[in-house]
Design an enzyme around this catalytic site. Structure first.
Site, PDB file in Angstrom:
ATOM      1  N   ARG A 150      -0.110  -9.237  13.415  1.00 23.55           N
ATOM      2  CA  ARG A 150      -0.754  -8.151  12.626  1.00 23.55           C
ATOM      3  C   ARG A 150      -1.616  -8.806  11.390  1.00 23.55           C
ATOM      4  NH1 ARG A 150       4.669  -5.003  11.175  1.00 23.55           N
ATOM      5  NH2 ARG A 150       3.664  -4.080   9.290  1.00 23.55           N
ATOM      6  N   LYS A 171       0.940  -1.225   0.076  1.00 27.86           N
ATOM      7  CA  LYS A 171      -0.136  -0.017   0.057  1.00 27.86           C
ATOM      8  C   LYS A 171       1.130   1.154  -0.089  1.00 27.86           C
ATOM      9  CE  LYS A 171      -2.225  -1.377   3.940  1.00 27.86           C
ATOM     10  NZ  LYS A 171      -1.330  -2.643   4.135  1.00 27.86           N
ATOM     11  N   ARG A 215      11.931  -5.250   5.099  1.00 31.69           N
ATOM     12  CA  ARG A 215      11.575  -3.700   4.755  1.00 31.69           C
ATOM     13  C   ARG A 215      12.531  -2.836   5.538  1.00 31.69           C
ATOM     14  NH1 ARG A 215       5.741  -1.492   5.509  1.00 31.69           N
ATOM     15  NH2 ARG A 215       5.829  -2.526   7.448  1.00 31.69           N
ATOM     16  N   ARG A 243      11.333  -0.788  11.161  1.00 31.99           N
ATOM     17  CA  ARG A 243      10.353  -0.290  11.921  1.00 31.99           C
ATOM     18  C   ARG A 243      10.304  -1.330  13.065  1.00 31.99           C
ATOM     19  NH1 ARG A 243       4.843   0.340   8.498  1.00 31.99           N
ATOM     20  NH2 ARG A 243       4.066  -0.807  10.069  1.00 31.99           N
ATOM     21  N   ARG A 279     -10.188  -0.085   8.846  1.00 31.78           N
ATOM     22  CA  ARG A 279      -9.588  -1.298   9.011  1.00 31.78           C
ATOM     23  C   ARG A 279     -10.631  -2.226   9.874  1.00 31.78           C
ATOM     24  NH1 ARG A 279      -3.769   0.073   8.868  1.00 31.78           N
ATOM     25  NH2 ARG A 279      -2.576  -1.903   9.370  1.00 31.78           N
TER      26      ARG A 279
HETATM   27  P1  AP5 Z   1       4.773  -1.480   2.050  1.00 35.37           P
HETATM   28  O1  AP5 Z   1       4.456  -0.619   0.644  1.00 35.37           O
HETATM   29  O2  AP5 Z   1       5.691  -1.081   3.037  1.00 35.37           O
HETATM   30  O3  AP5 Z   1       3.424  -2.251   2.558  1.00 35.37           O
HETATM   31  P2  AP5 Z   1       2.297  -1.807   3.343  1.00 35.37           P
HETATM   32  O4  AP5 Z   1       0.982  -2.445   2.518  1.00 35.37           O
HETATM   33  O5  AP5 Z   1       2.232  -0.090   3.240  1.00 35.37           O
HETATM   34  O6  AP5 Z   1       2.461  -2.629   4.575  1.00 35.37           O
HETATM   35  P3  AP5 Z   1       2.407  -1.846   6.128  1.00 35.37           P
HETATM   36  O7  AP5 Z   1       3.221  -2.988   7.009  1.00 35.37           O
HETATM   37  O8  AP5 Z   1       2.828  -0.508   6.393  1.00 35.37           O
HETATM   38  O9  AP5 Z   1       0.780  -2.054   6.387  1.00 35.37           O
HETATM   39  P4  AP5 Z   1       0.376  -2.139   7.569  1.00 35.37           P
HETATM   40  O10 AP5 Z   1      -1.034  -2.046   7.191  1.00 35.37           O
HETATM   41  O11 AP5 Z   1       0.478  -3.404   8.746  1.00 35.37           O
HETATM   42  O12 AP5 Z   1       0.970  -1.242   8.722  1.00 35.37           O
HETATM   43  P5  AP5 Z   1       0.519   0.295   9.039  1.00 35.37           P
HETATM   44  O13 AP5 Z   1       1.546   1.337   9.071  1.00 35.37           O
HETATM   45  O14 AP5 Z   1      -0.708   0.747   8.303  1.00 35.37           O
HETATM   46  O15 AP5 Z   1       5.532  -2.986   1.315  1.00 35.37           O
HETATM   47  C1  AP5 Z   1       6.245  -3.716   2.452  1.00 35.37           C
HETATM   48  C2  AP5 Z   1       7.528  -4.385   2.057  1.00 35.37           C
HETATM   49  O16 AP5 Z   1       7.334  -5.109   0.691  1.00 35.37           O
HETATM   50  C3  AP5 Z   1       8.492  -3.198   1.566  1.00 35.37           C
HETATM   51  O17 AP5 Z   1       9.951  -3.500   2.073  1.00 35.37           O
HETATM   52  C4  AP5 Z   1       8.264  -3.267  -0.196  1.00 35.37           C
HETATM   53  O18 AP5 Z   1       9.716  -2.722  -0.752  1.00 35.37           O
HETATM   54  C5  AP5 Z   1       8.059  -4.700  -0.296  1.00 35.37           C
HETATM   55  N1  AP5 Z   1       7.077  -4.702  -1.573  1.00 35.37           N
HETATM   56  C6  AP5 Z   1       6.115  -4.042  -1.723  1.00 35.37           C
HETATM   57  N2  AP5 Z   1       5.602  -4.258  -2.880  1.00 35.37           N
HETATM   58  C7  AP5 Z   1       6.148  -5.387  -3.427  1.00 35.37           C
HETATM   59  C8  AP5 Z   1       5.952  -6.370  -4.516  1.00 35.37           C
HETATM   60  N3  AP5 Z   1       4.999  -6.057  -5.470  1.00 35.37           N
HETATM   61  N4  AP5 Z   1       6.974  -7.199  -4.611  1.00 35.37           N
HETATM   62  C9  AP5 Z   1       7.983  -7.369  -3.794  1.00 35.37           C
HETATM   63  N5  AP5 Z   1       8.126  -6.805  -2.873  1.00 35.37           N
HETATM   64  C10 AP5 Z   1       7.215  -5.684  -2.608  1.00 35.37           C
HETATM   65  O19 AP5 Z   1      -0.025   0.140  10.692  1.00 35.37           O
HETATM   66  C11 AP5 Z   1       0.700  -0.203  11.613  1.00 35.37           C
HETATM   67  C12 AP5 Z   1       0.258  -0.517  13.040  1.00 35.37           C
HETATM   68  O20 AP5 Z   1      -0.749   0.973  13.326  1.00 35.37           O
HETATM   69  C13 AP5 Z   1      -0.896  -1.403  13.089  1.00 35.37           C
HETATM   70  O21 AP5 Z   1      -0.551  -2.600  13.199  1.00 35.37           O
HETATM   71  C14 AP5 Z   1      -2.051  -0.889  13.938  1.00 35.37           C
HETATM   72  O22 AP5 Z   1      -1.534  -1.238  15.245  1.00 35.37           O
HETATM   73  C15 AP5 Z   1      -1.946   0.550  13.948  1.00 35.37           C
HETATM   74  N6  AP5 Z   1      -2.809   1.072  12.769  1.00 35.37           N
HETATM   75  C16 AP5 Z   1      -2.536   1.878  11.513  1.00 35.37           C
HETATM   76  N7  AP5 Z   1      -3.725   2.017  11.020  1.00 35.37           N
HETATM   77  C17 AP5 Z   1      -4.831   1.692  11.896  1.00 35.37           C
HETATM   78  C18 AP5 Z   1      -6.185   1.714  11.828  1.00 35.37           C
HETATM   79  N8  AP5 Z   1      -6.728   2.221  10.760  1.00 35.37           N
HETATM   80  N9  AP5 Z   1      -6.998   1.088  12.727  1.00 35.37           N
HETATM   81  C19 AP5 Z   1      -6.645   0.583  13.561  1.00 35.37           C
HETATM   82  N10 AP5 Z   1      -4.884   0.481  13.978  1.00 35.37           N
HETATM   83  C20 AP5 Z   1      -4.416   1.161  13.033  1.00 35.37           C
END
Ligand code: AP5
Length: 207
Positions: free
Chosen positions: A163, A15, A124, A152, A90
């Site tokens: 997660r 994402k 990552r 992270r 979410r």
């Molecule tokens: P990346 O693009 O970083 O993935 P992402 O989908 O953004 O993953 P996140 O881990 O950031 O999502 P998340 O939903 O767990 O975390 P968030 O920060 O929202 O890609 C990942 C890796 O893969 C990178 O190294 C990239 O280079 C690689 N990659 C990408 N595409 C690829 C491909 N096609 N092929 C190969 N490699 C690839 O949330 C963190 C925490 O915050 C949550 O756990 C929760 O505690 C809290 N939180 C956030 N939002 C909420 C909410 N709305 N409600 C409640 N809690 C929340």
């Protein structure tokens, strides 16, 4: 188009990686609840103090905190023509709260099988200066900046599994919720970063 777009998918789906290109195409600013929460934690705000242990344990932060954060963000001037939500909503509760304040034009669901997720997350690395997301194998950073990259705190195998389980229990039901409203588009996220980006771009340009 004044409506907002939701970028949806499991942790590590790509994402954050794809959000920049989508923002360029649509002109909508990225609103990442994960980034906003990490900033709150690093600044030690009330929200950050309340959210920190949920995030470190791979659990969702309670809905009332997240909805308050989004209400505040959506009152800013740059949100008036719609935004690109990344990692929000979410839960069904969050989606219902969102639908009462914002029109959603599409929900882009990046699908990646669980078996790919752990490698993606554990490898990552982030550039704290530019916010760019890298991967030790799939998207290596230039040598000149490798020493400043950070990992992270929640990007370890144990927390990723938690997660993923939070995603399957609390977040994935939203896919059928949006599908019933004919807003959901599924994109195969299990190909290269460029191919995923091209598929999303093609979808957006044909909207
Ligand atoms: P990346 O693009 O970083 O993935 P992402 O989908 O953004 O993953 P996140 O881990 O950031 O999502 P998340 O939903 O767990 O975390 P968030 O920060 O929202 O890609 C990942 C890796 O893969 C990178 O190294 C990239 O280079 C690689 N990659 C990408 N595409 C690829 C491909 N096609 N092929 C190969 N490699 C690839 O949330 C963190 C925490 O915050 C949550 O756990 C929760 O505690 C809290 N939180 C956030 N939002 C909420 C909410 N709305 N409600 C409640 N809690 C929340």
């Amino acid at each position: 188009m004044h409506a907002s777009i939701v970028l949806f998918g499991p942790p590590g789906a790509g994402k954050g990686t794809q959000a920049g290109r989508i923002s360029e195409i649509t002109g909508k600013p990225q609103v990442s609840t994960g980034d906003m929460l990490r900033q709150a934690v690093s600044e030690g705000t009330d929200l950050g103090i309340k959210a920190q242990s949920y995030m470190e344990n791979g659990l969702l932060v309670p809905d009332d905190l997240i909805i308050g954060l989004i209400m505040d963000r959506m009152s800013k001037n740059d949100a008036k023509d719609g935004v690109l939500f990344d990692g929000f909503p979410r839960t069904i509760n969050q989606a219902e709260a969102l639908s009462s304040i914002v029109e959603i034009s599409s929900v882009i669901c990046i699908e990646v099988p669980d078996r790919e997720i752990v490698d993606r997350i554990v490898g990552r690395r982030m550039d704290p200066e530019t916010g760019e997301i890298y991967h030790i194998s799939f998207k290596p950073a230039p040598k000149s900046i490798q020493s400043r990259l950070i990992q992270r705190k929640d990007d370890n195998e144990e927390t990723v599994l938690q997660r993923l389980s939070a995603y399957h229990e609390q977040t994935s039901p939203l896919a059928s919720w949006y599908d019933e409203k004919e807003l959901l588009t599924r994109i195969n996220g299990n190909s290269s970063i460029e191919e995923v980006g091209n598929d999303i771009a093609e979808y957006l340009l044909n909207l």
